[in-house]
Design a protein around this motif. Sequence first.
Motif, PDB file in Angstrom:
ATOM      1  N   ARG A  56      43.767  17.001  -3.706  1.00 28.79           N
ATOM      2  CA  ARG A  56      43.538  17.673  -2.425  1.00 28.79           C
ATOM      3  C   ARG A  56      43.456  16.645  -1.314  1.00 28.79           C
ATOM      4  O   ARG A  56      43.026  15.517  -1.544  1.00 28.79           O
ATOM      5  N   SER A  57      43.839  17.075  -0.105  1.00 22.63           N
ATOM      6  CA  SER A  57      43.721  16.182   1.042  1.00 22.63           C
ATOM      7  C   SER A  57      42.291  15.670   1.126  1.00 22.63           C
ATOM      8  O   SER A  57      41.355  16.439   0.899  1.00 22.63           O
ATOM      9  N   ASN A  58      42.159  14.393   1.450  1.00 22.77           N
ATOM     10  CA  ASN A  58      40.832  13.799   1.636  1.00 22.77           C
ATOM     11  C   ASN A  58      40.087  13.464   0.340  1.00 22.77           C
ATOM     12  O   ASN A  58      38.922  13.095   0.372  1.00 22.77           O
ATOM     13  N   VAL A  59      40.758  13.609  -0.802  1.00 19.60           N
ATOM     14  CA  VAL A  59      40.090  13.355  -2.086  1.00 19.60           C
ATOM     15  C   VAL A  59      39.820  11.863  -2.299  1.00 19.60           C
ATOM     16  O   VAL A  59      38.980  11.476  -3.115  1.00 19.60           O
ATOM     17  N   GLY A  60      40.538  11.027  -1.513  1.00 18.01           N
ATOM     18  CA  GLY A  60      40.369   9.577  -1.661  1.00 18.01           C
ATOM     19  C   GLY A  60      41.577   8.921  -2.332  1.00 18.01           C
ATOM     20  O   GLY A  60      41.469   7.835  -2.891  1.00 18.01           O
ATOM     21  N   LYS A  61      42.740   9.571  -2.213  1.00 14.57           N
ATOM     22  CA  LYS A  61      43.947   9.085  -2.890  1.00 14.57           C
ATOM     23  C   LYS A  61      44.425   7.753  -2.319  1.00 14.57           C
ATOM     24  O   LYS A  61      44.691   6.827  -3.074  1.00 14.57           O
ATOM     25  N   SER A  62      44.525   7.682  -0.994  1.00 10.04           N
ATOM     26  CA  SER A  62      45.000   6.424  -0.387  1.00 10.04           C
ATOM     27  C   SER A  62      44.028   5.300  -0.704  1.00 10.04           C
ATOM     28  O   SER A  62      44.450   4.186  -1.046  1.00 10.04           O
ATOM     29  N   SER A  63      42.747   5.582  -0.599  1.00  7.27           N
ATOM     30  CA  SER A  63      41.738   4.547  -0.875  1.00  7.27           C
ATOM     31  C   SER A  63      41.856   4.064  -2.318  1.00  7.27           C
ATOM     32  O   SER A  63      41.741   2.867  -2.588  1.00  7.27           O
ATOM     33  N   LEU A  64      42.111   4.993  -3.235  1.00  9.61           N
ATOM     34  CA  LEU A  64      42.223   4.611  -4.651  1.00  9.61           C
ATOM     35  C   LEU A  64      43.457   3.731  -4.875  1.00  9.61           C
ATOM     36  O   LEU A  64      43.383   2.716  -5.577  1.00  9.61           O
ATOM     37  N   LYS A  76      48.336   4.661   3.393  1.00  8.63           N
ATOM     38  CA  LYS A  76      47.620   4.933   4.649  1.00  8.63           C
ATOM     39  C   LYS A  76      46.479   5.909   4.410  1.00  8.63           C
ATOM     40  O   LYS A  76      46.709   7.035   3.990  1.00  8.63           O
ATOM     41  N   THR A  77      45.261   5.444   4.681  1.00  7.89           N
ATOM     42  CA  THR A  77      44.139   6.379   4.568  1.00  7.89           C
ATOM     43  C   THR A  77      44.254   7.357   5.729  1.00  7.89           C
ATOM     44  O   THR A  77      44.491   6.958   6.873  1.00  7.89           O
ATOM     45  N   SER A  78      44.125   8.631   5.400  1.00  7.46           N
ATOM     46  CA  SER A  78      44.454   9.648   6.387  1.00  7.46           C
ATOM     47  C   SER A  78      43.282  10.027   7.247  1.00  7.46           C
ATOM     48  O   SER A  78      42.310  10.604   6.762  1.00  7.46           O
ATOM     49  N   ASP A 170      30.548   6.564  -6.266  1.00  9.96           N
ATOM     50  CA  ASP A 170      29.406   5.860  -5.645  1.00  9.96           C
ATOM     51  C   ASP A 170      28.595   6.778  -4.743  1.00  9.96           C
ATOM     52  O   ASP A 170      27.484   6.459  -4.347  1.00  9.96           O
ATOM     53  N   LYS A 171      29.177   7.967  -4.440  1.00  4.63           N
ATOM     54  CA  LYS A 171      28.494   8.849  -3.495  1.00  4.63           C
ATOM     55  C   LYS A 171      27.480   9.785  -4.134  1.00  4.63           C
ATOM     56  O   LYS A 171      26.850  10.579  -3.445  1.00  4.63           O
ATOM     57  N   LEU A 172      27.356   9.754  -5.449  1.00  7.55           N
ATOM     58  CA  LEU A 172      26.367  10.637  -6.066  1.00  7.55           C
ATOM     59  C   LEU A 172      25.663   9.961  -7.247  1.00  7.55           C
ATOM     60  O   LEU A 172      26.147   8.932  -7.737  1.00  7.55           O
TER      61      LEU A 172
HETATM   62  P1  GDP Z   1      43.272  10.912   1.043  1.00 11.09           P
HETATM   63  O1  GDP Z   1      43.455  11.892   2.164  1.00 11.09           O
HETATM   64  O2  GDP Z   1      43.166  11.600  -0.271  1.00 11.09           O
HETATM   65  O3  GDP Z   1      44.288   9.795   1.037  1.00 11.09           O
HETATM   66  O4  GDP Z   1      41.826  10.258   1.245  1.00 11.09           O
HETATM   67  P2  GDP Z   1      41.393   8.850   1.883  1.00 11.09           P
HETATM   68  O5  GDP Z   1      41.662   7.737   0.950  1.00 11.09           O
HETATM   69  O6  GDP Z   1      41.967   8.773   3.270  1.00 11.09           O
HETATM   70  O7  GDP Z   1      39.815   9.036   1.910  1.00 11.09           O
HETATM   71  C1  GDP Z   1      39.189  10.098   2.609  1.00 11.09           C
HETATM   72  C2  GDP Z   1      37.804   9.625   3.058  1.00 11.09           C
HETATM   73  O8  GDP Z   1      36.989   9.379   1.926  1.00 11.09           O
HETATM   74  C3  GDP Z   1      37.821   8.325   3.851  1.00 11.09           C
HETATM   75  O9  GDP Z   1      36.838   8.407   4.858  1.00 11.09           O
HETATM   76  C4  GDP Z   1      37.450   7.264   2.827  1.00 11.09           C
HETATM   77  O10 GDP Z   1      36.819   6.135   3.390  1.00 11.09           O
HETATM   78  C5  GDP Z   1      36.499   8.026   1.920  1.00 11.09           C
HETATM   79  N1  GDP Z   1      36.553   7.518   0.535  1.00 11.09           N
HETATM   80  C6  GDP Z   1      37.634   7.468  -0.256  1.00 11.09           C
HETATM   81  N2  GDP Z   1      37.339   6.975  -1.468  1.00 11.09           N
HETATM   82  C7  GDP Z   1      36.020   6.672  -1.448  1.00 11.09           C
HETATM   83  C8  GDP Z   1      35.093   6.130  -2.430  1.00 11.09           C
HETATM   84  O11 GDP Z   1      35.425   5.813  -3.582  1.00 11.09           O
HETATM   85  N3  GDP Z   1      33.809   5.991  -2.033  1.00 11.09           N
HETATM   86  C9  GDP Z   1      33.378   6.358  -0.780  1.00 11.09           C
HETATM   87  N4  GDP Z   1      32.093   6.201  -0.492  1.00 11.09           N
HETATM   88  N5  GDP Z   1      34.207   6.865   0.156  1.00 11.09           N
HETATM   89  C10 GDP Z   1      35.507   7.032  -0.169  1.00 11.09           C
END
Ligand code: GDP
Length: 226
Positions: A56-64, A76-78, A170-172
């Motif tokens: 899902r959007s915002n799940v943390g895909k780009s960050s991962l 690109k983190t969205s 890390d958030k829970l």
């Molecule tokens: P995408 O839309 O799935 O690509 O999600 P993003 O990677 O852009 O992440 C969405 C938001 O969640 C951003 O504000 C990130 O900083 C945050 N985020 C993503 N992964 C993590 C994580 O492992 N830990 C924490 N604390 N925040 C995260």
Amino acid sequence: MIGELENEKIWELVIEIHIFAQILIMKIKTAEFVISNTDYKLGPTDGKPEYAFIGRSNVGKSSLINMLTNHKKLAKTSGKPGKTQLINHFIINDEWYIVDLPGYGYAKASKRSRAQWEKFIVEYLTQCKSLVTIFVLLDSRLEPQKIDLEFMNWCGEKGLPFSMVFTKMDKLSSTQLQKNMAKYRKEMLKYWAELPPVFITSSESKFGQEKMLNYIGDLNDAILLK
Ligand code: GDP
């Protein structure tokens, strides 16, 4: 009491284990963006193994993806969820691809863009011969989401191998994490005899990086040996 000789042997063993572990850990030497498309046929055709990342959007895909590749800005983190609507290929170590697929379930997406999403993603997932497995990302803070369960069931029905990747651990608290995972497990076992591989990750702490990379490395090795 351990004698000097035994002591030396133990150290030799420790060093050997250490060297062995280093061999097992996949190292990221290079990670580069290759191409973005809505038609996978216009993407790479070299047959190198592809690993798709979806959620899902915002799940943390780009960050991962950035965490796995030790990059700050590869994917690109969205800021705006649902913005990246393309199939993005990244080549890793010149050996395998990370395929960043558009996020699903963005509430504000129009019907038309949803239909388009479905068409080209379904085409990629069901027809791309180099696709090895799909990493389905799940926000570990949330209860099982209908759209994620539907997507994983669809993968199962189509015989597409996938793993469950819990993000943002890390958030829970670990108790909460275990609770949410147990709920997913229960839901999945309603439809399937066993669970797919499960990974727990944090892009903040890099938790899960080694396990996921080694899993990919093992699959790459298995493909080479075929
Ligand atoms: P995408 O839309 O799935 O690509 O999600 P993003 O990677 O852009 O992440 C969405 C938001 O969640 C951003 O504000 C990130 O900083 C945050 N985020 C993503 N992964 C993590 C994580 O492992 N830990 C924490 N604390 N925040 C995260």
